[in-house]
Design a protein around this motif. Structure first.
Motif, PDB file in Angstrom:
ATOM      1  N   ASN A  70      35.951  32.811  47.952  1.00  0.00           N
ATOM      2  CA  ASN A  70      35.550  32.049  46.770  1.00  0.00           C
ATOM      3  C   ASN A  70      34.989  30.665  47.106  1.00  0.00           C
ATOM      4  OD1 ASN A  70      38.361  33.686  45.718  1.00  0.00           O
ATOM      5  ND2 ASN A  70      36.411  34.072  44.682  1.00  0.00           N
ATOM      6  N   HIS A 116      38.760  33.323  40.138  1.00  0.00           N
ATOM      7  CA  HIS A 116      38.066  33.139  41.424  1.00  0.00           C
ATOM      8  C   HIS A 116      37.966  31.668  41.822  1.00  0.00           C
ATOM      9  CE1 HIS A 116      35.834  37.266  40.981  1.00  0.00           C
ATOM     10  NE2 HIS A 116      37.145  37.376  41.037  1.00  0.00           N
ATOM     11  N   GLY A 120      39.562  29.593  45.045  1.00  0.00           N
ATOM     12  CA  GLY A 120      38.778  28.801  46.002  1.00  0.00           C
ATOM     13  C   GLY A 120      39.266  27.359  46.036  1.00  0.00           C
ATOM     14  N   THR A 179      31.662  38.231  41.971  1.00  0.00           N
ATOM     15  CA  THR A 179      32.578  37.283  42.609  1.00  0.00           C
ATOM     16  C   THR A 179      32.002  35.884  42.441  1.00  0.00           C
ATOM     17  OG1 THR A 179      33.201  38.928  44.266  1.00  0.00           O
ATOM     18  CG2 THR A 179      33.716  36.628  44.777  1.00  0.00           C
ATOM     19  N   TYR A 180      32.812  34.960  41.951  1.00  0.00           N
ATOM     20  CA  TYR A 180      32.366  33.565  41.799  1.00  0.00           C
ATOM     21  C   TYR A 180      32.792  32.754  43.006  1.00  0.00           C
ATOM     22  CZ  TYR A 180      31.235  34.727  36.980  1.00  0.00           C
ATOM     23  OH  TYR A 180      30.681  35.313  35.853  1.00  0.00           O
ATOM     24  N   LYS A 181      31.893  31.870  43.440  1.00  0.00           N
ATOM     25  CA  LYS A 181      32.141  31.067  44.642  1.00  0.00           C
ATOM     26  C   LYS A 181      31.824  29.597  44.395  1.00  0.00           C
ATOM     27  CE  LYS A 181      30.868  35.115  47.385  1.00  0.00           C
ATOM     28  NZ  LYS A 181      31.612  35.401  48.618  1.00  0.00           N
TER      29      LYS A 181
END
Ligand SMILES: Cn1cc(CCO)c2c3c(c(-c4ccccc4Cl)cc21)C(=O)NC3=O
Length: 295
Positions: A70, A116, A120, A179-181
């Motif tokens: 993430n 997500h 992170g 997927t979020y980063k």
């Protein structure tokens, strides 16, 4: 021939994906490995200037923050012909900012963003670092290729001590669709010796504008809270004035599209007092996320 730029030698430019005062971001293919990368090319900062410190911060942060699902992955950085370049993972789903342009997100999608990004953020904070510029433009998304695969382990029937049948959680390893980063580590700083280069004032808590750096972890929590508020339709966010202050004095409008619990969590994250805001760890184990469907 080292006179030809490394950028031209090693990469083929496919697209321009971003332009700003920071420089230009290209979508590129590496000629050797055939993979796609995002490469930001910016004017080389004047030696000793705050821009140089920030540019170095970004690379140092990426070096320390290694690989996490993430956090946007860093590959390389170099300087050439009076420019500096940083080669990062290319996220093919666009930024959260782009995603919320024409429609705000529903509770299910927001829960995935929160799940997500808080994962992170927990990772960044566990390294005694803070992001300091969390906002929709700096949250990127990647579409997962094998999202349809779903490995389902049949629930185990077991007898627990009072003899009642209890069914273990279904262990679902379904791949998320997206997927979020967390990206753009240009404002990352250490909580030990903070060197705060202020981020976007629309997403900063009041205490940072008053240069109170006593609890920087909670500044990230505020920025994530107001980011969720905007993504759920609470925007556009004020840059100053009474509206700006209301959002920081606990006067956070209820978002009709979200449950009471989610509204409460966002209000807690945006609490006027940093100590009253939840930690990234407590949000991660918040009941609202435990029920989140990962499909
Ligand atoms: C404007 N813009 C659009 C994108 C594509 C989103 O799907 C993008 C990316 C990055 C960055 C970026 C941000 C800050 C520093 C370096 C980079 Cl390469 C900027 C990006 C980055 O590091 N990875 C990206 O995908």
């Amino acid at each position: 021939d080292t006179n030809i730029s490394r950028f031209k030698r090693e990469f083929m430019q496919v697209n321009v994906i971003g332009v700003g005062e920071f420089g230009v971001v290209f979508q590129c293919v590496n000629r050797l490995d055939g993979c796609i990368y995002a490469i930001k090319k910016s004017k080389k900062p004047v030696a000793g200037s705050s821009f140089e410190k920030r540019a170095l911060n970004e690379v140092w942060a990426h070096a320390v923050l290694g690989k996490h699902d993430n956090v946007v992955r860093y590959y390389s950085a170099w300087a050439e012909d009076d420019h500096m370049l940083i080669q990062n993972e290319f996220c093919d789903g666009g930024s959260l900012h782009a995603r919320i342009q024409d429609h705000c997100l529903g509770e299910a999608e927001l829960k995935i963003v929160l799940m997500h990004v808080i994962e992170g953020l927990r990772y960044i904070h566990s390294n005694d670092l803070v992001h300091m510029d969390l906002k929709p433009e700096n949250i990127f998304s990647t579409m997962n290729p094998n999202a349809h695969k779903l490995v389902e382990v049949q629930p185990q029937q077991t007898k627990d001590d009072d003899g009642m049948d209890s069914v273990y959680e279904e262990l679902r390893h379904s791949e998320n669709l997206v997927t979020y980063k967390i990206g753009d580590l240009g404002h990352v700083t250490s909580v030990k010796e903070p060197y705060v280069e202020e981020g976007d004032c629309r997403y900063l808590p009041k205490e940072i504008l008053h240069e109170d750096y006593s609890n920087l972890f909670k500044a990230d929590i505020f920025s994530l809270g107001i980011t969720l508020f905007e993504a759920a339709g609470g925007g556009p966010l004020p840059k100053n004035g009474p509206e700006w202050h209301n959002l920081r004095d606990g006067k956070v409008p209820i978002l009709p599209s979200l449950s009471r619990d989610f509204n409460e969590l966002i209000a807690q994250m945006m609490h006027p007092y940093p100590d009253k805001r939840p930690t990234s760890q407590s949000i991660f184990s918040h009941p609202i996320l435990s029920a989140v469907d990962s499909k």
